[in-house]
Write an enzyme that holds these catalytic residues in place. Structure first.
Site, PDB file in Angstrom:
ATOM      1  N   GLY A 135      37.505  26.914  17.002  1.00 49.48           N
ATOM      2  CA  GLY A 135      37.770  27.614  18.259  1.00 49.48           C
ATOM      3  C   GLY A 135      38.757  26.877  19.136  1.00 49.48           C
ATOM      4  O   GLY A 135      39.508  26.034  18.670  1.00 49.48           O
ATOM      5  N   ASN A 136      38.748  27.231  20.439  1.00 47.48           N
ATOM      6  CA  ASN A 136      39.733  26.718  21.386  1.00 47.48           C
ATOM      7  C   ASN A 136      41.138  26.936  20.801  1.00 47.48           C
ATOM      8  O   ASN A 136      41.933  26.013  20.666  1.00 47.48           O
ATOM      9  CB  ASN A 136      39.474  25.237  21.706  1.00 47.48           C
ATOM     10  CG  ASN A 136      40.230  24.822  22.943  1.00 47.48           C
ATOM     11  OD1 ASN A 136      41.053  23.933  22.924  1.00 47.48           O
ATOM     12  ND2 ASN A 136      39.992  25.500  24.044  1.00 47.48           N
ATOM     13  N   LEU A 137      41.367  28.176  20.455  1.00 48.55           N
ATOM     14  CA  LEU A 137      42.551  28.529  19.674  1.00 48.55           C
ATOM     15  C   LEU A 137      43.834  28.365  20.484  1.00 48.55           C
ATOM     16  O   LEU A 137      43.885  28.705  21.665  1.00 48.55           O
ATOM     17  CB  LEU A 137      42.432  29.970  19.187  1.00 48.55           C
ATOM     18  CG  LEU A 137      41.172  30.275  18.364  1.00 48.55           C
ATOM     19  CD1 LEU A 137      41.179  31.731  17.900  1.00 48.55           C
ATOM     20  CD2 LEU A 137      41.025  29.344  17.169  1.00 48.55           C
ATOM     21  N   HIS A 138      44.850  27.843  19.818  1.00 50.50           N
ATOM     22  CA  HIS A 138      46.173  27.732  20.423  1.00 50.50           C
ATOM     23  C   HIS A 138      47.188  28.313  19.445  1.00 50.50           C
ATOM     24  O   HIS A 138      46.811  28.814  18.371  1.00 50.50           O
ATOM     25  CB  HIS A 138      46.491  26.275  20.782  1.00 50.50           C
ATOM     26  CG  HIS A 138      46.228  25.307  19.655  1.00 50.50           C
ATOM     27  ND1 HIS A 138      46.949  25.310  18.492  1.00 50.50           N
ATOM     28  CD2 HIS A 138      45.295  24.320  19.501  1.00 50.50           C
ATOM     29  CE1 HIS A 138      46.515  24.373  17.689  1.00 50.50           C
ATOM     30  NE2 HIS A 138      45.491  23.755  18.262  1.00 50.50           N
ATOM     31  N   GLN A 163      42.497  15.943   5.891  1.00 51.40           N
ATOM     32  CA  GLN A 163      41.500  17.018   5.725  1.00 51.40           C
ATOM     33  C   GLN A 163      41.981  18.035   4.675  1.00 51.40           C
ATOM     34  O   GLN A 163      41.211  18.477   3.824  1.00 51.40           O
ATOM     35  CB  GLN A 163      41.274  17.710   7.070  1.00 51.40           C
ATOM     36  CG  GLN A 163      40.529  19.034   6.969  1.00 51.40           C
ATOM     37  CD  GLN A 163      40.196  19.615   8.316  1.00 51.40           C
ATOM     38  OE1 GLN A 163      39.288  19.123   8.979  1.00 51.40           O
ATOM     39  NE2 GLN A 163      40.873  20.658   8.750  1.00 51.40           N
ATOM     40  N   ASP A 182      46.128  18.212  10.164  1.00 48.78           N
ATOM     41  CA  ASP A 182      45.011  17.438   9.613  1.00 48.78           C
ATOM     42  C   ASP A 182      45.280  17.259   8.117  1.00 48.78           C
ATOM     43  O   ASP A 182      44.624  17.865   7.275  1.00 48.78           O
ATOM     44  CB  ASP A 182      43.695  18.171   9.860  1.00 48.78           C
ATOM     45  CG  ASP A 182      43.412  18.318  11.327  1.00 48.78           C
ATOM     46  OD1 ASP A 182      43.029  17.328  11.953  1.00 48.78           O
ATOM     47  OD2 ASP A 182      43.607  19.424  11.862  1.00 48.78           O
ATOM     48  N   GLY A 191      49.083  27.087  17.339  1.00 52.05           N
ATOM     49  CA  GLY A 191      48.998  26.553  15.972  1.00 52.05           C
ATOM     50  C   GLY A 191      48.015  27.366  15.139  1.00 52.05           C
ATOM     51  O   GLY A 191      48.299  27.756  13.998  1.00 52.05           O
ATOM     52  N   HIS A 192      46.823  27.637  15.718  1.00 59.12           N
ATOM     53  CA  HIS A 192      45.828  28.451  14.993  1.00 59.12           C
ATOM     54  C   HIS A 192      46.385  29.855  14.713  1.00 59.12           C
ATOM     55  O   HIS A 192      46.192  30.411  13.639  1.00 59.12           O
ATOM     56  CB  HIS A 192      44.544  28.613  15.822  1.00 59.12           C
ATOM     57  CG  HIS A 192      43.774  27.346  16.041  1.00 59.12           C
ATOM     58  ND1 HIS A 192      43.706  26.729  17.262  1.00 59.12           N
ATOM     59  CD2 HIS A 192      43.040  26.597  15.201  1.00 59.12           C
ATOM     60  CE1 HIS A 192      42.947  25.642  17.161  1.00 59.12           C
ATOM     61  NE2 HIS A 192      42.532  25.544  15.921  1.00 59.12           N
TER      62      HIS A 192
END
Ligand code: PAF
Length: 283
Positions: free
Chosen positions: A31-34, A155, A152, A36-37
């Site tokens: 969440g806390n989408l920006h 990741q 990431d 980039g997401h």
């Protein structure tokens, strides 16, 4: 766009899409989408007919409980943003839905080699938490594709390895880091920065770029390059965690003669721990 909170409702929709022969891509997020997401969602739509975005702040991957409680939760705003783009379903499970037996009773997935270097070294259990939640999400959504950001990078490689090692039938798609005008990689953690630190933070990316230039000029004294970069970050006001030149496909320590490299760094600036990385392909 559907908003779904339970695994049974998610599976019902996936089954209906499968019956209609639709392909599916999933974009796992906290969440806390920006922007980039949103670029990951756009990429997912290029690959598949239907796009599922999951929003779950995964407690299992936080080694620091205060970091978990401070993590920005903006679910209403996230949903509003997703309704304006090509997202078909948002999956927003609670911790009870993800871990019905409790986190201590959860079977976990551990990817060898993930906790002895870079971000894994200083964040004990972090990548086991990521690998576990991502495996669960893959099994719940049963998508053809999963899309992750290259910001990431460690990741991304951990997830590629777990998919390969466990024969999970899904293709992993990595997407280039979305950057602000000054080069700063977009991250939910950027909001911990003051306005002045926001400008300063671009120094992390610039440091990576200057390392790349040295490597391209034939400098292969990696240790010295890294140590100069650490000093430079300190001079710029960061508290660096690491600056490292690694082999791009395995993240093993790079040695002279390696061609496909990845330059990675993590550093604290004020209240934020920032990470970034860039590719360096030597001819
Ligand atoms: O990159 C993230 O936001 C998280 O680590 C992920 C992949 C959604 C797993 O919780």
């Amino acid at each position: 766009m559907q908003i779904v909170e339970t695994v049974s409702a998610l599976k019902a929709q996936i089954k209906a899409w499968r019956r209609a022969d639709h392909t599916i891509a999933v974009v796992p997020t906290m969440g806390n989408l920006h922007q980039g997401h949103l670029s990951l969602v756009a990429k997912a739509k290029e690959y598949a007919d239907k796009v599922v975005v999951s929003i779950f702040v995964n407690p299992l991957q936080f080694d620091d409980k205060s970091d978990l409680s401070a993590y920005p939760r903006t679910i209403q705003h996230d949903i509003e943003q997703l309704t304006t783009i090509d997202c078909d379903l948002v999956f927003t499970p609670s911790a009870d839905v993800m871990y019905p037996e409790g986190m201590d009773n959860q079977t976990t997935v551990s990817v060898p080699g993930s906790d002895d270097k870079l971000c894994g070294k200083n964040r004990v259990g972090h990548f086991d938490g990521v690998a576990t939640v991502v495996t669960k999400l893959f099994n719940m959504v049963q998508a053809d594709f999963a899309v992750f950001g290259e910001k990431d990078y460690q990741q991304l490689l951990v997830i590629k390895k777990l998919v390969q090692d466990l024969n999970i039938p899904i293709d992993i798609v990595g997407v280039a880091t979305y950057r602000e005008d000054n080069g700063l990689a977009m991250s939910s953690r950027n909001q911990y920065l003051t306005q002045q630190q926001h400008q300063q933070a671009a120094g992390l990316y610039q440091t990576l770029v200057s390392i790349e230039q040295k490597l391209q000029q034939g400098d292969d004294n990696f240790e010295q390059i890294q140590s100069v970069a650490l000093s430079e970050l300190t001079r710029l006001g960061f508290e660096p965690d690491y600056v490292d030149i690694r082999q791009a496909d395995t993240l093993a320590q790079a040695t002279s003669g390696d061609k496909a490299l990845r330059i990675l760094a993590a550093a604290r600036l004020g209240k934020a721990r920032l990470i970034d990385n860039i590719a360096c392909n030597l001819a």
